[in-house]
Design a protein around this motif. Structure first.
Motif, PDB file in Angstrom:
ATOM      1  N   HIS A 266      -5.032 -19.708   3.795  1.00  0.00           N
ATOM      2  CA  HIS A 266      -5.084 -19.562   2.346  1.00  0.00           C
ATOM      3  C   HIS A 266      -4.901 -18.139   1.843  1.00  0.00           C
ATOM      4  O   HIS A 266      -4.891 -17.900   0.643  1.00  0.00           O
ATOM      5  CB  HIS A 266      -6.424 -20.099   1.811  1.00  0.00           C
ATOM      6  N   VAL A 267      -4.810 -17.187   2.747  1.00  0.00           N
ATOM      7  CA  VAL A 267      -4.653 -15.791   2.339  1.00  0.00           C
ATOM      8  C   VAL A 267      -3.523 -15.178   3.155  1.00  0.00           C
ATOM      9  O   VAL A 267      -3.467 -15.378   4.370  1.00  0.00           O
ATOM     10  CB  VAL A 267      -5.966 -14.992   2.578  1.00  0.00           C
ATOM     11  N   SER A 268      -2.644 -14.465   2.499  1.00  0.00           N
ATOM     12  CA  SER A 268      -1.562 -13.805   3.232  1.00  0.00           C
ATOM     13  C   SER A 268      -1.706 -12.294   3.119  1.00  0.00           C
ATOM     14  O   SER A 268      -2.352 -11.779   2.199  1.00  0.00           O
ATOM     15  CB  SER A 268      -0.210 -14.238   2.678  1.00  0.00           C
ATOM     16  N   ILE A 269      -1.115 -11.595   4.073  1.00  0.00           N
ATOM     17  CA  ILE A 269      -1.150 -10.136   4.051  1.00  0.00           C
ATOM     18  C   ILE A 269      -0.094  -9.649   3.068  1.00  0.00           C
ATOM     19  O   ILE A 269       1.100  -9.909   3.243  1.00  0.00           O
ATOM     20  CB  ILE A 269      -0.895  -9.567   5.453  1.00  0.00           C
ATOM     21  N   HIS A 270      -0.551  -8.956   2.043  1.00  0.00           N
ATOM     22  CA  HIS A 270       0.387  -8.444   1.048  1.00  0.00           C
ATOM     23  C   HIS A 270       0.909  -7.064   1.432  1.00  0.00           C
ATOM     24  O   HIS A 270       2.103  -6.794   1.362  1.00  0.00           O
ATOM     25  CB  HIS A 270      -0.306  -8.366  -0.314  1.00  0.00           C
ATOM     26  N   SER A 271       0.020  -6.206   1.848  1.00  0.00           N
ATOM     27  CA  SER A 271       0.444  -4.842   2.176  1.00  0.00           C
ATOM     28  C   SER A 271      -0.561  -4.203   3.122  1.00  0.00           C
ATOM     29  O   SER A 271      -1.725  -4.575   3.151  1.00  0.00           O
ATOM     30  CB  SER A 271       0.576  -3.989   0.910  1.00  0.00           C
ATOM     31  N   VAL A 272      -0.065  -3.252   3.905  1.00  0.00           N
ATOM     32  CA  VAL A 272      -0.917  -2.529   4.846  1.00  0.00           C
ATOM     33  C   VAL A 272      -0.792  -1.035   4.569  1.00  0.00           C
ATOM     34  O   VAL A 272       0.301  -0.542   4.310  1.00  0.00           O
ATOM     35  CB  VAL A 272      -0.542  -2.853   6.317  1.00  0.00           C
ATOM     36  N   HIS A 273      -1.911  -0.334   4.640  1.00  0.00           N
ATOM     37  CA  HIS A 273      -1.962   1.054   4.196  1.00  0.00           C
ATOM     38  C   HIS A 273      -2.665   1.937   5.217  1.00  0.00           C
ATOM     39  O   HIS A 273      -3.571   1.476   5.913  1.00  0.00           O
ATOM     40  CB  HIS A 273      -2.699   1.141   2.857  1.00  0.00           C
ATOM     41  N   ALA A 274      -2.233   3.182   5.253  1.00  0.00           N
ATOM     42  CA  ALA A 274      -2.892   4.149   6.124  1.00  0.00           C
ATOM     43  C   ALA A 274      -2.689   5.533   5.529  1.00  0.00           C
ATOM     44  O   ALA A 274      -1.936   5.703   4.558  1.00  0.00           O
ATOM     45  CB  ALA A 274      -2.323   4.071   7.532  1.00  0.00           C
ATOM     46  N   SER A 275      -3.348   6.518   6.113  1.00  0.00           N
ATOM     47  CA  SER A 275      -3.224   7.864   5.555  1.00  0.00           C
ATOM     48  C   SER A 275      -1.996   8.589   6.095  1.00  0.00           C
ATOM     49  O   SER A 275      -1.599   9.624   5.586  1.00  0.00           O
ATOM     50  CB  SER A 275      -4.490   8.670   5.858  1.00  0.00           C
TER      51      SER A 275
ATOM     52  N   GLU B  63       7.500  -9.016  16.025  1.00  0.00           N
ATOM     53  CA  GLU B  63       8.124 -10.254  15.517  1.00  0.00           C
ATOM     54  C   GLU B  63       7.170 -11.120  14.705  1.00  0.00           C
ATOM     55  O   GLU B  63       7.572 -12.170  14.195  1.00  0.00           O
ATOM     56  CB  GLU B  63       8.748 -11.086  16.646  1.00  0.00           C
ATOM     57  N   LEU B  64       5.911 -10.708  14.611  1.00  0.00           N
ATOM     58  CA  LEU B  64       4.962 -11.502  13.835  1.00  0.00           C
ATOM     59  C   LEU B  64       4.636 -10.820  12.506  1.00  0.00           C
ATOM     60  O   LEU B  64       4.423 -11.477  11.503  1.00  0.00           O
ATOM     61  CB  LEU B  64       3.670 -11.711  14.641  1.00  0.00           C
ATOM     62  N   ILE B  65       4.593  -9.499  12.539  1.00  0.00           N
ATOM     63  CA  ILE B  65       4.235  -8.729  11.351  1.00  0.00           C
ATOM     64  C   ILE B  65       5.400  -7.808  11.015  1.00  0.00           C
ATOM     65  O   ILE B  65       5.815  -6.996  11.849  1.00  0.00           O
ATOM     66  CB  ILE B  65       2.964  -7.896  11.619  1.00  0.00           C
ATOM     67  N   ASN B  66       5.914  -7.925   9.805  1.00  0.00           N
ATOM     68  CA  ASN B  66       7.050  -7.094   9.415  1.00  0.00           C
ATOM     69  C   ASN B  66       6.673  -5.976   8.457  1.00  0.00           C
ATOM     70  O   ASN B  66       7.534  -5.202   8.048  1.00  0.00           O
ATOM     71  CB  ASN B  66       8.124  -7.979   8.762  1.00  0.00           C
ATOM     72  N   HIS B  67       5.399  -5.903   8.097  1.00  0.00           N
ATOM     73  CA  HIS B  67       4.991  -4.915   7.101  1.00  0.00           C
ATOM     74  C   HIS B  67       5.174  -3.485   7.599  1.00  0.00           C
ATOM     75  O   HIS B  67       5.011  -3.197   8.771  1.00  0.00           O
ATOM     76  CB  HIS B  67       3.520  -5.116   6.732  1.00  0.00           C
ATOM     77  N   ARG B  68       5.506  -2.622   6.632  1.00  0.00           N
ATOM     78  CA  ARG B  68       5.540  -1.184   6.897  1.00  0.00           C
ATOM     79  C   ARG B  68       4.310  -0.544   6.260  1.00  0.00           C
ATOM     80  O   ARG B  68       3.824  -1.013   5.234  1.00  0.00           O
ATOM     81  CB  ARG B  68       6.810  -0.561   6.319  1.00  0.00           C
ATOM     82  N   LEU B  69       3.851   0.535   6.865  1.00  0.00           N
ATOM     83  CA  LEU B  69       2.679   1.227   6.336  1.00  0.00           C
ATOM     84  C   LEU B  69       3.014   1.901   5.008  1.00  0.00           C
ATOM     85  O   LEU B  69       4.075   2.529   4.867  1.00  0.00           O
ATOM     86  CB  LEU B  69       2.178   2.258   7.350  1.00  0.00           C
ATOM     87  N   GLU B  70       2.116   1.768   4.068  1.00  0.00           N
ATOM     88  CA  GLU B  70       2.296   2.393   2.764  1.00  0.00           C
ATOM     89  C   GLU B  70       1.140   3.349   2.480  1.00  0.00           C
ATOM     90  O   GLU B  70       0.056   3.205   3.026  1.00  0.00           O
ATOM     91  CB  GLU B  70       2.303   1.319   1.655  1.00  0.00           C
ATOM     92  N   ALA B  71       1.417   4.314   1.600  1.00  0.00           N
ATOM     93  CA  ALA B  71       0.339   5.174   1.106  1.00  0.00           C
ATOM     94  C   ALA B  71      -0.580   4.330   0.228  1.00  0.00           C
ATOM     95  O   ALA B  71      -0.244   3.212  -0.159  1.00  0.00           O
ATOM     96  CB  ALA B  71       0.926   6.332   0.317  1.00  0.00           C
ATOM     97  N   VAL B  72      -1.736   4.857  -0.097  1.00  0.00           N
ATOM     98  CA  VAL B  72      -2.685   4.131  -0.936  1.00  0.00           C
ATOM     99  C   VAL B  72      -2.458   4.484  -2.403  1.00  0.00           C
ATOM    100  O   VAL B  72      -2.754   5.593  -2.834  1.00  0.00           O
ATOM    101  CB  VAL B  72      -4.137   4.459  -0.536  1.00  0.00           C
TER     102      VAL B  72
END
Lengths: 346, 346, 346, 346
Positions: D26-35, D51-60
């Motif tokens: 019921h919940v999906s990963i929208h974005s991933v963040h790091a410093s 191949e399971l996670i395509n997200h790129r790290l974003e600033a906060v």
């Protein structure tokens, strides 16, 4: 829900089947069987299953099991499934055997490497070798799959593209394999004694491992001029995981990028095979707790050799995970069902 | 008592030198040196030395050290000994270098594999390569020994009889090496992080390990038609120990018993080389905590390949133990002095 | 050279005795004994001894052994030494028993915790409890030492200064002990199976460990109002080492510095006891492969509790090293002889 | 599908959140963040996600994240969430903080144990302490949960029945905790260096662990006369798992069976708490890879002490699993959703 019976539920392969099927949306565990401890709850052998699994261990009643279950897994010591499976098949129940009893089609070769009597030739001919990604038939039409060994799974998935495309000298294959200790099973022996194994690295069954003929049989199916292979097995001080480091002479000069492209193209529709990019190689933890086989490949110009590094979790892709993948295909459902979990890291 | 100075005492190689020399009957530790922490007791870096070692870390003063010490060990990162050793030698002090700076005689090859500037050619020519069992001169007459790398020690000791006797096809050598994590030193990196390393098996520096040219140089000295070799290195989740599993094509059909006899005869006067009997192979724990190199050898008729399994403790026979063995020989005393302790098991 | 016989040479305690005595300058190994494998070379059980130990395993002939040997070590399972030792002593041979058979003076308590028949009371009275640092007699005058258990060694050495000086409430002692798996011996069991033990942390024998009465007996000798103690034992996924973390209520407000001074003063003439400075605590690796017991102590004002952390190598100071230390004292030679080696790190 | 943002995705806690949410229905990963590492694919840090996670790290970007995400997890070092969370809450987004920034309600105590500035008192008052089984409010009505520390989770779940029922002397609590090395995070330090940690057992932060006041605050909420507690933490050579061994004086004579009944009754509706039967105790592997907390309890008549043994997987029930359990409850869905997987054994 289809109903599964698990024969040999007190071993590690059986326990992983229980864990995976417990979470499977379309198949439920009907009964668990072992040669001893009848009547005892399975959780007594495996406290991690507490409150999740209520089954008690039962003796193996061939008639009863075949009538009640839709699919039977045999995760038994060598020689046991050989005698049980005919009864199951006679009743028309689907069977997936995780032991080595039906992997070697040639009886003489089986007896030479395993040191015990082979199964009937008719049965050996009937068994479909379940290296899932390379089964060349519609398995919804078979009732009997022989699940590959852990080492052959890592090795054959890693070598298939090169052998089928004749990129390598068939006589040059050297496989240096390393396994975690769970590959030696739950039985007690000096080999699996903690104090002699921890912080220690060992080689075992030198030139005598029974997975050697299974590997050669698989490779020869793809190209007759392959082999004999050198296959050696080492015990690393860790619980799970297999790495096969494989060395071969290239038939002609090539480039790593081309090899990677070949692998990516060959496996592009296989959700459980992941190919590493140039200069990157998998570790066993990259696939631990999952059904993945991760592969790295590289070409060394100095020596004109190709190296392939293939890793799996020996208890999942190397045993119970692949068995469920095969079950899914036999039942005509998506092969990923119930086994598409991510590796556990760290 | 002769007096030893240890440069690089805060690394694992330096710490093992301290441990071994502390118990040496004829050589005492004069001073310990590092690039940082000057004035701090060495036990602050290594609490296991508490109450046994009172030395404080000192900066490296080339003049002072060469005048006060009888023998200097340099256990320093790549490129450091290259610049320090000339000063020590100029003063006539004996030097044993445990870094890789003087192992490769050919400057071009060194720079290609190490990626930094090579030492002066004159110095490279002067350095005696200290694979103790195979030094072909009277080392009491040299002041300068370049101690072999850990992997080359295991590999060269394991291959010498076959290469010198031309029992193998020189182009067929494949070396699959496994090391404990202490081989990566005391420095911090993701490679040595516990959680990513424990229960994990990794391959690293694929076809790029700087010990490759050292192995080839050593083999070619014994027989010019050897190489290139394939040499790959793996990290096993354990602290100490190297196993080199080596595969070669036999030049002619042979027998395991004959090979074992060859090895026993070649090494019969070498107290630190132990040859396993037919069908038996060493584990890394068999030599852990000792200066032994244990070797198993076997011939496989199916593939016409010879396999050699060679194990050492990477920090002792692969570094500080062999350095002390070389020191003993340079000083004209029994090579076993101070390093004839039994492996620690389990 | 005095001559030693080792009964129970195929266990870990026996193997460590062999390793230590092999390097002892004044005592040589005369014979090695076990209940099975008679005639087989000991190196077949312990390949790390190859080329160093040529002894073959012999049956136990009480008369022959007592006549030929100067000192006998019994490193046998519970109940075996109970029946063997009288014969040895009758012949006037010195005996050091490493089993638990003679540690508990009170027969009833022994039988309650060990579940087997106790030794004769006369023999129990004769046995000198060999906690070396705290033996209050001239042991050159005894022929019979009962070597302490591994846990009691770490615990008693750690608690002695506090108990003797009545710094703590005698009813408040809680001991949380952790041991490496070699403490469970070389025998096969699910407890020592690698796959179930690696990367796992377990508690065992909760409130039932047979070392409990040994600890209480030792403490009560120093102060009658001590006990009962809570003593719990955990299995850590490592080969060697014991850490005892001990918690006690201080009888009055104190300071860490004062406690450390007390410990340093109490143990100032004991070469194998090392006290950590304020804020520093030992790890098991600090003493691994050595006969040291390292101790850290601290006082917490918030809770008015004193904590003591005591670490040993269970197979050395906790068994064979202490046995040799006791032997040295019985023979009237320096207690450090043959066991003054530095810990092996990393 | 609700959308989750993960701040601090390159740490172990963040990685486990990714793994769990990847499989959440019921919940999906929208974005991933790091410093750091902005723009880089997360799989570069964690190859097991390939191949399971395509997200790129974003600033906060506080505004952007609060507008796009339905729920935000902050798995950041101490002091980071303190400054980020107000912005998220202002925008009405739900927040679950996995750092320690909001666990201690008393600013003074926080600053004393953490050594950095505390969060605003208003925010501290607003944060709901997320020990899921013991939250005494309807969490669908809060936007802000402070997820408990790993040790406090094991300790508080283990002590709750005894403290609430006043079965124990509140001043007698001694907690001897052991953790796997992943509890020290992914950062590099000598503490997490493989060679110094493998086969070694350490105590750390003696009487100074910042989880001490969190434990005391939790216990005092249940009963004001509890504490101070002695809480000590050890590092075991394994990757995952916490065992808390806890010792307390019983207020009156009791029986193990009665205590077990108490625990079973208290936790009968809590699917992730499993109580062991009399004489059986959990190991850390029994819960490894799962959200379970397994508890064993026993009473010792000799000492009138109760012992509780509580085990969790520090990264799941001790961090990300409990965070998702809390998320489920905040979102009004079954608390087991997406975290009801079986432990991985062996």
């Amino acid at each position: 829900m289809r109903k599964a019976a698990i024969i040999g539920a007190t071993g590690y392969g059986g326990a992983e089947l229980v864990r995976i099927l417990h979470q499977h949306p379309h198949v439920s565990i009907h009964s668990v069987h072992a040669s001893t401890l009848h009547g005892e709850p399975l959780v007594k052998s495996f406290p991690h299953m507490q409150e999740l699994i209520n089954h008690r261990l039962e003796a193996v009643n061939v008639e009863k099991i075949s009538q009640e279950a839709d699919i039977i897994f045999t995760a038994t010591p060598s020689g046991v499934a050989r005698d049980l499976v005919p009864g199951f098949l006679k009743n028309g129940t689907k069977v997936i055997d995780l032991s080595g009893d039906f992997r070697i089609t040639n009886q003489e070769i089986y007896e030479q490497w395993y040191g015990i009597k082979a199964a009937d030739q008719a049965l050996l001919n009937q068994a479909v070798y379940g290296l899932t990604e390379w089964i060349d038939m519609d398995v919804t039409e078979t009732n009997f799959i022989s699940n590959p060994g852990c080492f052959p799974t890592a090795v054959l998935l890693g070598l298939a593209p090169l052998v089928k495309q004749q990129k390598i000298d068939g006589g040059s294959i050297i496989i240096d394999a390393k396994t975690g200790v769970s590959g030696s099973g739950k039985g007690l022996s000096q080999v699996t004694h903690f104090s002699g194994t921890n912080d220690n690295f060992k080689i075992y069954k030198v030139n005598q491992h029974q997975h050697t003929p299974e590997i050669e049989q698989g490779l020869k199916k793809w190209h007759p001029h392959v082999g004999p292979v050198t296959f050696s097995t080492h015990l690393a001080p860790m619980t799970r995981g297999i790495m096969a480091t494989m060395y071969m002479t290239a038939t002609e000069k090539t480039a790593t990028e081309d090899l990677i492209e070949l692998y990516q193209s060959v496996y592009e529709n296989d959700p459980f095979i992941r190919i590493h990019s140039n200069g990157s190689f998998p570790t066993t933890k990259d696939v631990s707790g999952s059904n993945f086989c991760d592969i790295g490949v590289t070409y060394d110009e100095r020596t004109n050799r190709i190296m392939v590094i293939s890793v799996i979790d020996n208890l999942i892709k190397g045993a119970s995970g692949q068995a469920v993948q095969n079950m899914n295909k036999m039942l005509g459902i998506d092969e990923k069902t119930g086994i598409d979990f991510m590796p556990v890291f760290p």
